[in-house]
Scaffold this motif. Sequence first.
Motif, PDB file in Angstrom:
ATOM      1  N   GLY A  22      36.262  62.218  33.747  1.00 34.75           N
ATOM      2  CA  GLY A  22      36.526  61.644  32.499  1.00 34.75           C
ATOM      3  C   GLY A  22      35.726  60.225  32.667  1.00 34.75           C
ATOM      4  O   GLY A  22      35.236  59.917  33.884  1.00 34.75           O
ATOM      5  N   TRP A  23      35.019  59.804  31.404  1.00 30.72           N
ATOM      6  CA  TRP A  23      34.481  58.606  31.602  1.00 30.72           C
ATOM      7  C   TRP A  23      34.736  57.480  30.626  1.00 30.72           C
ATOM      8  O   TRP A  23      35.500  57.805  29.543  1.00 30.72           O
ATOM      9  N   THR A  24      34.706  56.244  30.706  1.00 30.11           N
ATOM     10  CA  THR A  24      34.844  55.184  29.772  1.00 30.11           C
ATOM     11  C   THR A  24      33.904  54.235  29.931  1.00 30.11           C
ATOM     12  O   THR A  24      32.864  54.364  30.716  1.00 30.11           O
ATOM     13  N   THR A  25      33.944  53.246  29.006  1.00 26.72           N
ATOM     14  CA  THR A  25      32.828  52.022  29.242  1.00 26.72           C
ATOM     15  C   THR A  25      33.687  50.789  29.404  1.00 26.72           C
ATOM     16  O   THR A  25      34.724  50.627  29.169  1.00 26.72           O
ATOM     17  N   LEU A  26      32.949  49.525  29.780  1.00 30.39           N
ATOM     18  CA  LEU A  26      33.606  48.374  29.596  1.00 30.39           C
ATOM     19  C   LEU A  26      34.206  47.792  28.510  1.00 30.39           C
ATOM     20  O   LEU A  26      35.400  47.314  28.342  1.00 30.39           O
ATOM     21  N   GLU A  27      33.672  48.234  27.309  1.00 33.51           N
ATOM     22  CA  GLU A  27      33.759  47.895  26.105  1.00 33.51           C
ATOM     23  C   GLU A  27      35.231  48.491  25.597  1.00 33.51           C
ATOM     24  O   GLU A  27      36.148  47.839  25.194  1.00 33.51           O
ATOM     25  N   GLU A  28      35.368  49.789  26.065  1.00 26.65           N
ATOM     26  CA  GLU A  28      36.594  50.372  25.846  1.00 26.65           C
ATOM     27  C   GLU A  28      37.691  49.753  26.651  1.00 26.65           C
ATOM     28  O   GLU A  28      38.966  49.764  26.192  1.00 26.65           O
ATOM     29  N   LEU A  29      37.402  49.807  27.992  1.00 21.14           N
ATOM     30  CA  LEU A  29      38.395  48.885  28.750  1.00 21.14           C
ATOM     31  C   LEU A  29      38.973  47.774  28.384  1.00 21.14           C
ATOM     32  O   LEU A  29      40.150  47.210  28.365  1.00 21.14           O
ATOM     33  N   GLN A  30      38.066  46.785  27.861  1.00 21.32           N
ATOM     34  CA  GLN A  30      38.435  45.465  27.506  1.00 21.32           C
ATOM     35  C   GLN A  30      39.264  45.465  26.440  1.00 21.32           C
ATOM     36  O   GLN A  30      39.909  44.650  25.921  1.00 21.32           O
ATOM     37  N   GLY A  40      32.141  29.958  44.956  1.00 20.55           N
ATOM     38  CA  GLY A  40      33.029  31.149  45.838  1.00 20.55           C
ATOM     39  C   GLY A  40      32.439  32.146  46.157  1.00 20.55           C
ATOM     40  O   GLY A  40      31.537  32.379  45.573  1.00 20.55           O
ATOM     41  N   VAL A  41      32.924  33.011  46.938  1.00 18.48           N
ATOM     42  CA  VAL A  41      32.589  34.354  47.172  1.00 18.48           C
ATOM     43  C   VAL A  41      33.738  35.326  46.733  1.00 18.48           C
ATOM     44  O   VAL A  41      34.652  35.529  47.060  1.00 18.48           O
ATOM     45  N   MET A  42      33.175  36.387  45.889  1.00 17.70           N
ATOM     46  CA  MET A  42      33.907  37.263  45.491  1.00 17.70           C
ATOM     47  C   MET A  42      33.656  38.645  46.298  1.00 17.70           C
ATOM     48  O   MET A  42      32.637  39.085  46.802  1.00 17.70           O
ATOM     49  N   TRP A  43      34.801  39.193  46.690  1.00 17.51           N
ATOM     50  CA  TRP A  43      34.782  40.206  47.599  1.00 17.51           C
ATOM     51  C   TRP A  43      35.310  41.393  47.027  1.00 17.51           C
ATOM     52  O   TRP A  43      36.591  41.558  46.417  1.00 17.51           O
ATOM     53  N   ASP A  44      34.883  42.654  47.063  1.00 21.43           N
ATOM     54  CA  ASP A  44      34.834  43.961  46.243  1.00 21.43           C
ATOM     55  C   ASP A  44      34.839  43.525  44.863  1.00 21.43           C
ATOM     56  O   ASP A  44      34.608  42.535  44.376  1.00 21.43           O
ATOM     57  N   CYS A  45      35.475  44.593  44.119  1.00 17.77           N
ATOM     58  CA  CYS A  45      35.208  44.617  42.570  1.00 17.77           C
ATOM     59  C   CYS A  45      36.346  45.282  41.897  1.00 17.77           C
ATOM     60  O   CYS A  45      37.082  45.913  42.386  1.00 17.77           O
ATOM     61  N   THR A  46      36.491  44.820  40.609  1.00 19.10           N
ATOM     62  CA  THR A  46      37.484  45.261  39.777  1.00 19.10           C
ATOM     63  C   THR A  46      36.791  45.842  38.464  1.00 19.10           C
ATOM     64  O   THR A  46      35.916  45.024  38.059  1.00 19.10           O
ATOM     65  N   PRO A  47      37.221  46.864  37.697  1.00 21.82           N
ATOM     66  CA  PRO A  47      36.312  47.413  36.568  1.00 21.82           C
ATOM     67  C   PRO A  47      36.157  46.555  35.453  1.00 21.82           C
ATOM     68  O   PRO A  47      35.234  45.978  34.889  1.00 21.82           O
ATOM     69  N   VAL A  48      37.433  45.823  35.162  1.00 22.47           N
ATOM     70  CA  VAL A  48      37.619  44.931  33.744  1.00 22.47           C
ATOM     71  C   VAL A  48      37.290  43.630  34.137  1.00 22.47           C
ATOM     72  O   VAL A  48      37.228  43.110  35.043  1.00 22.47           O
ATOM     73  N   ILE A  49      36.441  43.086  32.891  1.00 20.16           N
ATOM     74  CA  ILE A  49      35.775  41.707  32.925  1.00 20.16           C
ATOM     75  C   ILE A  49      36.515  41.141  31.771  1.00 20.16           C
ATOM     76  O   ILE A  49      36.096  41.791  30.544  1.00 20.16           O
ATOM     77  N   THR A  50      37.193  40.054  31.667  1.00 21.48           N
ATOM     78  CA  THR A  50      37.550  39.253  30.434  1.00 21.48           C
ATOM     79  C   THR A  50      37.179  37.963  30.422  1.00 21.48           C
ATOM     80  O   THR A  50      36.826  37.154  31.589  1.00 21.48           O
ATOM     81  N   ASP A  51      37.051  37.250  29.248  1.00 20.09           N
ATOM     82  CA  ASP A  51      36.571  35.924  29.071  1.00 20.09           C
ATOM     83  C   ASP A  51      37.421  35.026  29.910  1.00 20.09           C
ATOM     84  O   ASP A  51      36.935  34.021  30.305  1.00 20.09           O
ATOM     85  N   GLU A  52      39.012  35.273  29.689  1.00 22.23           N
ATOM     86  CA  GLU A  52      39.791  34.592  30.236  1.00 22.23           C
ATOM     87  C   GLU A  52      39.548  34.387  31.726  1.00 22.23           C
ATOM     88  O   GLU A  52      39.708  33.386  32.357  1.00 22.23           O
ATOM     89  N   ALA A  53      39.172  35.674  32.494  1.00 16.36           N
ATOM     90  CA  ALA A  53      38.842  35.532  34.114  1.00 16.36           C
ATOM     91  C   ALA A  53      37.771  34.743  34.382  1.00 16.36           C
ATOM     92  O   ALA A  53      37.694  33.976  35.320  1.00 16.36           O
ATOM     93  N   LEU A  54      36.496  34.859  33.614  1.00 17.56           N
ATOM     94  CA  LEU A  54      35.576  33.981  33.718  1.00 17.56           C
ATOM     95  C   LEU A  54      35.905  32.586  33.426  1.00 17.56           C
ATOM     96  O   LEU A  54      35.214  31.857  34.477  1.00 17.56           O
TER      97      LEU A  54
END
Length: 268
Positions: free
Chosen positions: A39-47, A85-99
């Motif tokens: 299965g596949w998705t995109t960042l836009e779909e996740l957001q 800061g330093v970000m360690w590891d990663c998570t798929p979703v990126i939101t404006d609120e998080a930024l």
Amino acid sequence: MPSYICTTCGVGYAETDAPRDVCLICADERQYVNARGQGWTTLEELQSDHVNELLELEPGLWGLGSKPQVAIGQRALVVERPDGGVMWDCTPVITDEALRAIATRGGIRAMAISHPHFFSTMVDWSRALGGVPVYLHEDHRDYVMRPDPAIRYWSGETQEIASGITLVRTGGHFTGSSVLHWAEGAEGRGVLLTGDSIMVVPDTSWVSFMYSYPNLIPMNARMVERIVKAVKPFAYDRIYAGWWDRVLDHAAKAAVQRSAERYIAAIR
């Protein structure tokens, strides 16, 4: 063209008109191709139906996840610093609120990732954060599915990427598997952020080591000994492994030693 993201492992691929038939990361024996099919998705779909979850874990350290869970539930950790800061590891979703939340906490100057199962949308995160460098051990080069100028390959056994923040190659799970040592963490007693190079187990007073966690392939004694040796020079009292609830909050260095001894005795 979109960057397709594997729904099983969460790794983003280079932009293409259509996704691959099979994710190369999942086809490796340490991961798995979903029995129901690729299965596949995109960042836009996740957001469209996901948000970022932010939790303070201790002074100067907070976690950043995707909610609802995506793929294997990867979450990032952010070590706050006045100069970024330093970000360690990663998570798929990126939101404006998080930024915006990241910006209010001093921003991010660098990212670093333990191993390929946490590469996630690292390129999208780097770009969203202004093109910050993403540090990967050079032994991971063949597992990077989306090359980008922001990726910085480091070599050898250790790499300091900020004052008091050092990457340590442990090997084991992958040849380039790494942990992050944060000297100021745990009120100055030191913290290890370990991904799943050193996994805190459910009772949180022991750790374990595996070549493949989903496929239950154990690690040999020599590699377990190597991991313990790699982190031995560093002072640490606490471990944050790769998931929210996997935290060994005190006497972590002694726990790693006795856990390795138990593990090696069991496999022998």
